[in-house]
Design a protein around this motif. Structure first.
Motif, PDB file in Angstrom:
ATOM      1  N   ASN A 127       0.826  -1.201   0.000  1.00  0.00           N
ATOM      2  CA  ASN A 127       0.000   0.000   0.000  1.00  0.00           C
ATOM      3  C   ASN A 127       0.872   1.267   0.000  1.00  0.00           C
ATOM      4  OD1 ASN A 127      -1.544   2.250   1.498  1.00  0.00           O
ATOM      5  ND2 ASN A 127      -3.148   0.809   0.929  1.00  0.00           N
ATOM      6  N   GLU A 128       0.491   2.274  -0.782  1.00  0.00           N
ATOM      7  CA  GLU A 128       1.262   3.512  -0.890  1.00  0.00           C
ATOM      8  C   GLU A 128       0.501   4.720  -0.363  1.00  0.00           C
ATOM      9  OE1 GLU A 128       2.556   3.957  -4.906  1.00  0.00           O
ATOM     10  OE2 GLU A 128       3.908   2.234  -4.845  1.00  0.00           O
ATOM     11  N   ASP A 129      -0.464   4.498   0.508  1.00  0.00           N
ATOM     12  CA  ASP A 129      -1.273   5.606   1.031  1.00  0.00           C
ATOM     13  C   ASP A 129      -0.436   6.663   1.732  1.00  0.00           C
ATOM     14  OD1 ASP A 129      -3.512   4.463   0.031  1.00  0.00           O
ATOM     15  OD2 ASP A 129      -4.339   3.760   1.937  1.00  0.00           O
ATOM     16  N   THR A 132       0.549   8.841  -1.282  1.00  0.00           N
ATOM     17  CA  THR A 132      -0.560   9.426  -2.046  1.00  0.00           C
ATOM     18  C   THR A 132      -1.425  10.364  -1.203  1.00  0.00           C
ATOM     19  OG1 THR A 132      -1.930   7.466  -1.589  1.00  0.00           O
ATOM     20  CG2 THR A 132      -0.652   7.471  -3.628  1.00  0.00           C
ATOM     21  N   SER A 133      -1.350  10.234   0.120  1.00  0.00           N
ATOM     22  CA  SER A 133      -2.148  11.113   0.986  1.00  0.00           C
ATOM     23  C   SER A 133      -1.554  12.517   1.086  1.00  0.00           C
ATOM     24  CB  SER A 133      -2.261  10.506   2.386  1.00  0.00           C
ATOM     25  OG  SER A 133      -0.979  10.379   2.988  1.00  0.00           O
ATOM     26  N   ARG A 135      -0.758  15.948  -0.302  1.00  0.00           N
ATOM     27  CA  ARG A 135      -1.307  16.777  -1.377  1.00  0.00           C
ATOM     28  C   ARG A 135      -0.422  17.999  -1.601  1.00  0.00           C
ATOM     29  NH1 ARG A 135      -7.362  18.116  -0.091  1.00  0.00           N
ATOM     30  NH2 ARG A 135      -6.294  19.180   1.632  1.00  0.00           N
ATOM     31  N   VAL A 149       7.313  14.261   0.360  1.00  0.00           N
ATOM     32  CA  VAL A 149       7.187  13.028  -0.414  1.00  0.00           C
ATOM     33  C   VAL A 149       8.415  12.145  -0.226  1.00  0.00           C
ATOM     34  CG1 VAL A 149       7.073  12.079  -2.751  1.00  0.00           C
ATOM     35  CG2 VAL A 149       5.645  14.036  -2.129  1.00  0.00           C
ATOM     36  N   THR A 153       8.317   8.465   1.375  1.00  0.00           N
ATOM     37  CA  THR A 153       8.812   7.326   0.595  1.00  0.00           C
ATOM     38  C   THR A 153       9.828   6.524   1.401  1.00  0.00           C
ATOM     39  OG1 THR A 153       8.488   8.561  -1.465  1.00  0.00           O
ATOM     40  CG2 THR A 153       9.942   6.639  -1.551  1.00  0.00           C
TER      41      THR A 153
END
Length: 329
Positions: A127-129, A132-133, A135, A149, A153
């Motif tokens: 899962n990469e939430d 991606t969460s 913004r 980011v 990561t």
């Protein structure tokens, strides 16, 4: 008529007697039969409590800690399945530790073959939430967004690695002869190996994670704990540093707020080098060369400073008395 009645009476009595004999003989035969019945296990079908060593993540650090805990083994369940279930199904995590397996990952199957335990996780493990969460519109500057980011990561890959090795070390830690192969189930229901790049490991392109044994490099040893403490102090993360400090025989551990005030007033850690660790009559210790800047800006180098480690629950932490003495020197 009388003669016939007597005759029937005699016959009736004879029949009853014969039946009674047959009945008794039937009972004797049944009681003398030897039946091969299986032995009864008094614990069969009961939940068993087993003391095991589970590997949890130490707070937000990049290491795992061996935590002695009790696991319930369900009827018909293997010990390996029970301990992996404890790691993956949200069992109460001891204070100061975090669950090593993300909640959106589940165990699909566990198979033991040829000294290798194959553990298949759902694709939710990737899962990469966490990324991606984030913004971009929430950041005023693009560089701040990129930094967020990058940090997310790094944390995502770290979580995956620790998740894999928490399973590996929990299983392999109890037996040197066993290796663990962690697999993933794809959306199509197929089993596949994990690519090392999916764990953030720079290796040969396309390299896959194979069966592995106990991994020592992810264990929170005393020297690594001391290093984490200094890293947090250099970065001004006193709340995280406070979690790696324990009460010592010569000084009580202050609150997080008091700890930050005390450390800040004594100076700032500029750099450090862990040189050795061992034990003496006073307990286990770590030696370190540390450069500390005083509040006035003067930098002093302390060579082979002794930091005594204190056991707190399942882990050794830096004794507050030793740390305070170092910062005061």
């Amino acid at each position: 008529m009388t003669h016939n009645v007597k005759k029937y009476a005699v016959l009736l009595l004879s029949l009853c007697f014969a039946l009674s004999i047959c009945g008794c003989m039937g009972r004797v035969i049944a009681e003398d039969e030897q039946l091969d019945l299986p032995e009864i296990d008094p614990e069969d079908g009961a939940i068993k409590e087993l003391d095991v060593a589970l590997y949890y993540r130490l707070a937000n650090e990049e290491y795992l800690v061996e935590v002695n805990d009790s696991v319930s083994v369900r009827p018909g369940e293997s010990t390996e399945a029970a301990v992996i279930r404890a790691l993956t199904e949200g069992s109460p995590v001891p204070p100061g530790f975090t669950a090593p397996i993300p909640s959106n990952a589940s165990v699909q199957s566990i198979v033991y073959k040829d000294d290798v335990l194959y553990v298949t996780l759902s694709d939710g493990f990737l899962n990469e939430d966490i990324i991606t969460s984030i913004r971009e519109e929430d950041y005023l500057k693009e560089k701040d967004y990129n930094a967020a980011v990058k940090a997310a990561t790094k944390e995502m890959y770290l979580m995956r690695r620790l998740g894999v090795y928490s399973i590996v070390n929990t299983i392999a830690g109890s037996s040197e002869d066993i290796k663990v192969q962690v697999l993933l189930e794809t959306k199509e229901g197929q089993e596949t190996q994990i690519a090392l790049e999916q764990l953030g490991i720079d290796d040969i392109e396309g390299a896959l994670l194979g069966p592995v044994g106990f991994e020592e490099s992810v264990i929170a040893t005393e020297d690594r704990i001391a290093a984490c403490l200094f890293e947090h102090m250099i970065d001004g993360e006193y709340d995280m540093a406070h979690m790696l400090v324990a009460e010592s025989r010569d000084a009580a551990k202050p609150s997080a707020e008091e700890f930050e005030t005390a450390m800040s007033s004594l100076g700032t850690v500029v750099s450090y080098e862990i040189t050795d660790m061992g034990s003496d009559d006073n307990g286990r210790y770590v030696l370190a060369n540390v450069r500390i800047a005083s509040p006035t800006g003067t930098v002093k180098r302390i060579s082979n400073a002794v930091l005594y480690m204190e056991k707190e629950s399942d882990i050794y932490k830096v004794g507050y008395g030793s740390l305070k003495k170092l910062m005061e020197s």
